[in-house]
Scaffold this active site. Structure first.
Site, PDB file in Angstrom:
ATOM      1  N   GLU A  41       0.789  -1.231   0.000  1.00  0.00           N
ATOM      2  CA  GLU A  41       0.000   0.000   0.000  1.00  0.00           C
ATOM      3  C   GLU A  41       0.826   1.287   0.000  1.00  0.00           C
ATOM      4  O   GLU A  41       0.272   2.362  -0.247  1.00  0.00           O
ATOM      5  CB  GLU A  41      -0.962   0.003   1.187  1.00  0.00           C
ATOM      6  N   ASN A  42       2.114   1.204   0.254  1.00  0.00           N
ATOM      7  CA  ASN A  42       2.956   2.396   0.236  1.00  0.00           C
ATOM      8  C   ASN A  42       3.951   2.396  -0.921  1.00  0.00           C
ATOM      9  O   ASN A  42       4.950   3.120  -0.897  1.00  0.00           O
ATOM     10  CB  ASN A  42       3.726   2.539   1.554  1.00  0.00           C
ATOM     11  N   HIS A  69      -4.110   3.469   2.867  1.00  0.00           N
ATOM     12  CA  HIS A  69      -3.778   4.321   1.721  1.00  0.00           C
ATOM     13  C   HIS A  69      -4.263   3.734   0.394  1.00  0.00           C
ATOM     14  O   HIS A  69      -3.817   4.151  -0.676  1.00  0.00           O
ATOM     15  CB  HIS A  69      -2.266   4.559   1.656  1.00  0.00           C
ATOM     16  N   HIS A 151      -4.222  -4.747   8.851  1.00  0.00           N
ATOM     17  CA  HIS A 151      -3.540  -3.465   8.712  1.00  0.00           C
ATOM     18  C   HIS A 151      -4.068  -2.533   9.798  1.00  0.00           C
ATOM     19  O   HIS A 151      -5.184  -2.017   9.705  1.00  0.00           O
ATOM     20  CB  HIS A 151      -3.824  -2.897   7.318  1.00  0.00           C
TER      21      HIS A 151
END
Length: 259
Positions: A41-42, A69, A151
């Protein structure tokens, strides 16, 4: 039968994607990993682009999971609908693109379920309870092995959900904080557990970002677009060994790489 499942911590920036590409296949070979789940996700700093997802799959990931994100890069929305191998948290409330879990073909005919959930403590998202969503989904999943990427920010929430699902899933790991925890273990009911995998990307700085940018925010400065830290990279992951006949995890160990 025994299977080795490798869970890789949040990939941060293109530098993280490049480091993953350089090291993931050799790490899998070294530890005889049969199935790989990577949190991506990053990959774009905040969010992930379709080209980065493709690079992570090419690096050796079987499934990509996401988190808070997920929607920072709108280009990913149609990709989430098109590809069954990338997951966003299943407990997003309302109608959103993509899917929160999948059942995948593993080695030797095994069916492996991967479930992506997100915590509600200190994360500003519109979310249903991860506990109730997990219960609902697990009641309908027919697979040989079930694993969960949770998460979440709070270690207490991760531990609580891990214990709630103990014995019902074979592997449970936390993501999001980018800080690896030293508590890889097998819970009493047979679930492999770790509070946080850590991250993959720049080893210096703060959570993969240039230190001065993070310090600036904590000192009350104006937000700046995050930039990846300079210097060496790292890959942080946990290897779960599962006895598929007994449906129990038999080992959970860290297998980190420092560049």
């Amino acid at each position: 039968m025994t299977i080795n499942l490798l869970a890789v911590g949040d990939v941060v920036s293109d530098r993280g994607v490049e480091f993953l590409t350089a090291h993931l296949r050799s790490l899998c070979k070294l530890h005889q990993a049969d199935f790989v789940v990577v949190n991506g996700e990053n990959a774009a700093g905040v969010g992930i682009l379709p080209r980065q997802a493709e690079d992570i799959f090419s690096a050796g990931a079987d499934v990509i999971t996401l988190g808070n994100h997920t929607w920072n890069k709108q280009q990913i929305c149609s990709y989430l609908d098109d590809s069954p191998y990338i997951l966003r948290p299943a407990n997003y409330a309302g109608a959103v693109p993509g899917r929160g879990y999948g059942i995948y073909d593993g080695p030797r005919g095994l069916r492996i379920a991967v479930l992506n959930l997100m915590g509600r403590l200190n994360l500003d998202s519109n979310l249903d309870s991860p506990f109730s969503v997990a219960d609902k989904l697990l009641s309908g999943i027919d697979a040989d092995l079930v694993c969960v990427d949770f998460h979440a920010e709070a270690t207490s929430e991760k531990l609580a959900l891990g214990h709630w699902l103990d014995g019902r899933v074979q592997a449970f790991w936390g993501t999001h904080t980018h800080v690896p925890t030293a508590d890889a273990q097998v819970l009493s009911g047979g679930t492999g557990y770790v509070t946080d995998l850590g991250m993959t990307g720049p080893a210096n700085g703060i959570l993969g970002v240039k230190a001065e940018q993070s310090i600036n925010l904590f000192r009350g400065g104006i937000h700046q677009r995050y930039e990846a830290a300079d210097g060496p990279c790292k890959l942080e992951a946990v290897l779960f060994t599962v006895d598929t006949d007994a449906r129990r995890c038999t080992g959970a160990v860290r297998v980190d790489i420092n560049g």
